[in-house]
Design an enzyme around this catalytic site. Sequence first.
Site, PDB file in Angstrom:
ATOM      1  N   GLU A 178      47.953  42.210  38.366  1.00 17.12           N
ATOM      2  CA  GLU A 178      47.361  40.982  38.892  1.00 17.12           C
ATOM      3  C   GLU A 178      46.514  40.409  37.768  1.00 17.12           C
ATOM      4  OE1 GLU A 178      45.833  40.833  42.878  1.00 17.12           O
ATOM      5  OE2 GLU A 178      44.309  39.365  42.315  1.00 17.12           O
TER       6      GLU A 178
ATOM      7  N   ASN B 100      42.676  36.773  50.894  1.00 15.80           N
ATOM      8  CA  ASN B 100      41.629  37.794  50.825  1.00 15.80           C
ATOM      9  C   ASN B 100      40.546  37.436  51.852  1.00 15.80           C
ATOM     10  OD1 ASN B 100      39.120  38.992  50.125  1.00 15.80           O
ATOM     11  ND2 ASN B 100      40.003  39.615  48.171  1.00 15.80           N
TER      12      ASN B 100
ATOM     13  N   ARG C 131      30.046  46.818  51.019  1.00 10.42           N
ATOM     14  CA  ARG C 131      29.175  45.650  51.202  1.00 10.42           C
ATOM     15  C   ARG C 131      29.763  44.614  52.152  1.00 10.42           C
ATOM     16  NH1 ARG C 131      29.253  43.008  45.216  1.00 10.42           N
ATOM     17  NH2 ARG C 131      28.433  45.065  44.785  1.00 10.42           N
TER      18      ARG C 131
ATOM     19  N   THR D 163      35.707  43.176  28.782  1.00  8.55           N
ATOM     20  CA  THR D 163      34.739  42.085  28.597  1.00  8.55           C
ATOM     21  C   THR D 163      35.010  40.909  29.530  1.00  8.55           C
ATOM     22  OG1 THR D 163      36.085  41.479  26.731  1.00  8.55           O
ATOM     23  CG2 THR D 163      33.952  42.483  26.227  1.00  8.55           C
TER      24      THR D 163
ATOM     25  N   HIS E 153      41.507  35.420  41.564  1.00  7.80           N
ATOM     26  CA  HIS E 153      40.066  35.383  41.322  1.00  7.80           C
ATOM     27  C   HIS E 153      39.624  33.977  40.924  1.00  7.80           C
ATOM     28  CE1 HIS E 153      36.286  37.626  41.073  1.00  7.80           C
ATOM     29  NE2 HIS E 153      35.933  36.601  40.328  1.00  7.80           N
TER      30      HIS E 153
ATOM     31  N   GLU F  53      42.596  46.355  47.920  1.00  4.47           N
ATOM     32  CA  GLU F  53      41.947  46.405  46.600  1.00  4.47           C
ATOM     33  C   GLU F  53      40.997  47.594  46.608  1.00  4.47           C
ATOM     34  OE1 GLU F  53      39.960  42.729  45.962  1.00  4.47           O
ATOM     35  OE2 GLU F  53      41.804  41.585  45.870  1.00  4.47           O
TER      36      GLU F  53
ATOM     37  N   HIS G  64      39.199  44.328  50.147  1.00  4.70           N
ATOM     38  CA  HIS G  64      38.645  45.264  49.164  1.00  4.70           C
ATOM     39  C   HIS G  64      37.679  46.184  49.892  1.00  4.70           C
ATOM     40  CE1 HIS G  64      36.446  45.632  44.993  1.00  4.70           C
ATOM     41  NE2 HIS G  64      36.755  46.813  45.503  1.00  4.70           N
TER      42      HIS G  64
ATOM     43  N   HIS H 217      35.379  37.853  52.660  1.00  6.05           N
ATOM     44  CA  HIS H 217      34.169  37.066  52.933  1.00  6.05           C
ATOM     45  C   HIS H 217      33.994  36.718  54.407  1.00  6.05           C
ATOM     46  CE1 HIS H 217      33.084  37.397  48.896  1.00  6.05           C
ATOM     47  NE2 HIS H 217      34.076  36.670  48.437  1.00  6.05           N
TER      48      HIS H 217
ATOM     49  N   ARG I  22      35.121  48.393  49.329  1.00  4.98           N
ATOM     50  CA  ARG I  22      34.265  48.764  48.197  1.00  4.98           C
ATOM     51  C   ARG I  22      33.567  50.087  48.466  1.00  4.98           C
ATOM     52  NH1 ARG I  22      32.886  44.510  44.504  1.00  4.98           N
ATOM     53  NH2 ARG I  22      31.354  46.029  43.824  1.00  4.98           N
TER      54      ARG I  22
HETATM   55  N1  PXP Z   1      42.075  39.355  43.365  1.00  5.40           N
HETATM   56  C1  PXP Z   1      41.209  40.368  43.113  1.00  5.40           C
HETATM   57  C2  PXP Z   1      41.732  41.586  42.438  1.00  5.40           C
HETATM   58  C3  PXP Z   1      39.868  40.275  43.493  1.00  5.40           C
HETATM   59  O1  PXP Z   1      39.024  41.303  43.244  1.00  5.40           O
HETATM   60  C4  PXP Z   1      39.431  39.119  44.157  1.00  5.40           C
HETATM   61  C5  PXP Z   1      37.988  38.998  44.568  1.00  5.40           C
HETATM   62  O2  PXP Z   1      37.705  39.911  45.557  1.00  5.40           O
HETATM   63  C6  PXP Z   1      40.358  38.110  44.439  1.00  5.40           C
HETATM   64  C7  PXP Z   1      41.666  38.242  43.999  1.00  5.40           C
HETATM   65  C8  PXP Z   1      39.979  36.867  45.188  1.00  5.40           C
HETATM   66  O3  PXP Z   1      39.035  36.131  44.495  1.00  5.40           O
HETATM   67  P1  PXP Z   1      38.372  34.854  45.172  1.00  5.40           P
HETATM   68  O4  PXP Z   1      37.622  35.334  46.369  1.00  5.40           O
HETATM   69  O5  PXP Z   1      37.518  34.286  44.101  1.00  5.40           O
HETATM   70  O6  PXP Z   1      39.509  33.947  45.586  1.00  5.40           O
END
Ligand code: PXP
Length: 246
Positions: free
Chosen positions: A155, A7, A53, A105, A196, A74, A47, A10, A49
């Site tokens: 996922e 991913n 962002r 939650t 995640h 995503e 993602h 960032h 969004r």
């Molecule tokens: N999977 C999904 C569905 C996510 O939303 C994210 C965060 O954007 C990730 C994986 C990756 O998470 P992390 O950046 O904490 O590795």
Amino acid sequence: MLKLGVNIDHVATVREARYRGQSFGEPDPVAAAIECERAGAHGITVHLREDRRHIQDRDVWKLREVVRTRLNLEMANSPEIVEIALRLKPEIVCIVPERRQEVTTEGGLNVLAAEGEIAETRRRMNQMGIQVSLFVSPDIEQIEAAARVGSQFVELHTGSFANSFSEPEKRDAELNRLITAARRAHALGLLVNAGHGLNYSNLPHLLTVPHLVELNIGHSIISRAVFVGLAAAVREMLALLESYKG
Ligand code: PXP
């Protein structure tokens, strides 16, 4: 073989910190995707969004041109983003919650509360040859709902596992939930991804979860890349995945 989707959101976060509102800037997520693939990543995840962002529209169109492995978009199940995805044609979309009322939650998508809308998006994506994954908490009711709407993948949200990592009892309880959820998903014919909060320390514990096809990992790889470079950070993660027994 357990696959790694990197991913790269960032990378765009860092760019937007300096170049928000500009049509250029560094670091370039597209160049990052190419580097991840060269290092052996099995897929690229972004993602888009609703608030843009980090990843911008121009990024996803360029990524569609250059990604040679698998582009995983995503996305929220919102009309604007659904239309973009149908035109973009990533290999797979992962529907994630963005608004508070869509979140369970534990932070996964509340499939149970929106089965009709999710089933409709799932149908439209599949018609265009796009596979569908739903980002769900390791909760049996949500997994059964994912199967009912006809999703190909779930996922599993590993955030609670990652957050409890320093407390062995809680961590093992979260691992057991993930194991139970993966078994149920597999029994229902769903393919199982996870992601995640996964990092180089907690990942070896997660590998006790059965039936995993792909992990989506972002923050820890991009963080490690600051010190060792992106290709090395990806290769280190791939080396950890190699011990997965399924
Ligand atoms: N999977 C999904 C569905 C996510 O939303 C994210 C965060 O954007 C990730 C994986 C990756 O998470 P992390 O950046 O904490 O590795």
